[in-house]
Scaffold this motif. Structure first.
Motif, mmCIF file in Angstrom:
data_model
loop_
_atom_site.group_PDB
_atom_site.id
_atom_site.type_symbol
_atom_site.label_atom_id
_atom_site.label_comp_id
_atom_site.label_asym_id
_atom_site.label_seq_id
_atom_site.Cartn_x
_atom_site.Cartn_y
_atom_site.Cartn_z
ATOM 1 N N ASN A 161 28.129 42.646 38.443
ATOM 2 C CA ASN A 161 29.573 42.618 38.248
ATOM 3 C C ASN A 161 29.976 41.238 37.768
ATOM 4 N N VAL A 162 30.911 41.204 36.825
ATOM 5 C CA VAL A 162 31.377 39.924 36.299
ATOM 6 C C VAL A 162 32.891 39.843 36.407
ATOM 7 N N LEU A 163 33.355 38.649 36.692
ATOM 8 C CA LEU A 163 34.788 38.366 36.734
ATOM 9 C C LEU A 163 35.175 37.760 35.392
ATOM 10 N N VAL A 164 36.142 38.374 34.714
ATOM 11 C CA VAL A 164 36.569 37.928 33.397
ATOM 12 C C VAL A 164 37.899 37.191 33.549
ATOM 13 N N VAL A 165 37.854 35.875 33.380
ATOM 14 C CA VAL A 165 39.039 35.037 33.492
ATOM 15 C C VAL A 165 39.480 34.703 32.073
ATOM 16 N N LEU A 212 43.399 42.348 38.146
ATOM 17 C CA LEU A 212 43.575 41.971 39.549
ATOM 18 C C LEU A 212 44.987 41.459 39.816
ATOM 19 N N ASP A 213 45.654 41.019 38.781
ATOM 20 C CA ASP A 213 46.940 40.353 38.973
ATOM 21 C C ASP A 213 47.977 41.215 39.705
ATOM 22 N N VAL A 238 35.808 42.863 35.972
ATOM 23 C CA VAL A 238 37.147 42.839 36.559
ATOM 24 C C VAL A 238 37.930 41.729 35.868
ATOM 25 N N HIS A 239 39.108 42.084 35.361
ATOM 26 C CA HIS A 239 39.935 41.131 34.623
ATOM 27 C C HIS A 239 40.921 40.422 35.548
ATOM 28 N N VAL A 240 41.113 39.135 35.277
ATOM 29 C CA VAL A 240 42.166 38.371 35.943
ATOM 30 C C VAL A 240 42.679 37.348 34.937
#
Length: 241
Positions: free
Chosen positions: A23-27, A154-155, A191-193
């Motif tokens: 899983n990756v967090l996309v900032v 996520l926002d 997951v986008h933030v």
């Protein structure tokens, strides 16, 4: 910040993550978000199976991201937790080419790939729907990495926590559970933030992920990304998406 990795070493580490499920967090900034999402979902010619948990994008937009792949319950799952309401016409316009969109009475087919969650803070319902969709599409997956999961924002969940509509600890537990499920089906989740996430939240939630991708758009409109792999602390160069 992490240690710089040469391209070969970085590629090996990234390939290993994809094989094992990750899983990756996309900032990202707003301009680069869609470009990053499309890349992580896989090239259109590849037979990827998608599960979308949407807090901000309407169903038509999601199905455009899934296209040109089949729109059936073995190929896609959509959990719609947006403030708006779904129009059933989306199924008719984007249904799989080999599935009839109308039955003998003229009604639309049952969209078994779609589930509506009215309360974005009902984490138990979100998790149950996500697990069901991941388990369903993964049964038809051929290789590791075929299943791709996207939580498109996520926002709105952070905003709910700030309004005390949701418990941030419950959000953490939800994300831990859903990312674990992605790994268990050898999938690749993202997951986008937004890029303005505060440092405290980033420090709290980032350890749930195997990597963080920073996405930025320059004044010419060029979108670039930089990866950091958490386990090895490898950091890539900036490169164009």
């Amino acid at each position: 910040m992490g240690k710089h990795a040469d391209a070969e070493a970085f590629s090996r580490k990234l390939a290993s993550l994809k094989r094992d499920g990750c899983n990756v967090l996309v900032v990202s900034d707003a301009a680069g978000r869609d470009v990053a999402c499309e890349r992580l979902l896989g090239a259109p010619e590849l037979d990827r199976r998608h599960v979308f948990l949407s807090t901000s994008s309407d169903v038509n937009t999601i199905l455009d991201r899934h296209a040109p792949r089949r729109t059936d319950a073995n190929s896609v799952g959509v959990i719609d937790a947006t403030p708006g309401s779904y129009t059933r016409s989306a199924a008719a316009s984007a249904a799989s080419t080999d599935v009839d969109t109308a039955g003998p009475t003229g009604g639309l087919v049952d969209e078994a790939w779609y589930e509506r969650i009215d309360d974005v803070t009902d984490f138990e319902a979100l998790l149950a729907a996500s697990r069901d969709a991941l388990d369903r599409v993964s049964t038809a997956a051929d290789t590791a990495g075929d299943v791709r999961f996207c939580l498109d924002g996520l926002d709105p969940l952070f905003d709910a926590a700030a309004r005390a509509d949701a418990d941030e600890q419950a959000l953490f537990r939800f994300l831990h559970a859903v990312t674990s499920r992605v790994r268990s089906v050898d999938g690749m989740g993202h997951v986008h933030v937004s890029a303005d996430i505060d440092d405290r939240r980033l420090a709290t939630f980032e350890p749930l992920f195997d990597a963080t991708i920073r996405v930025e758009t320059d004044e010419t409109g060029t979108v670039s990304q930089r990866w950091r792999l958490h386990d090895s602390e490898y950091v890539s160069d900036w490169f164009e998406l």
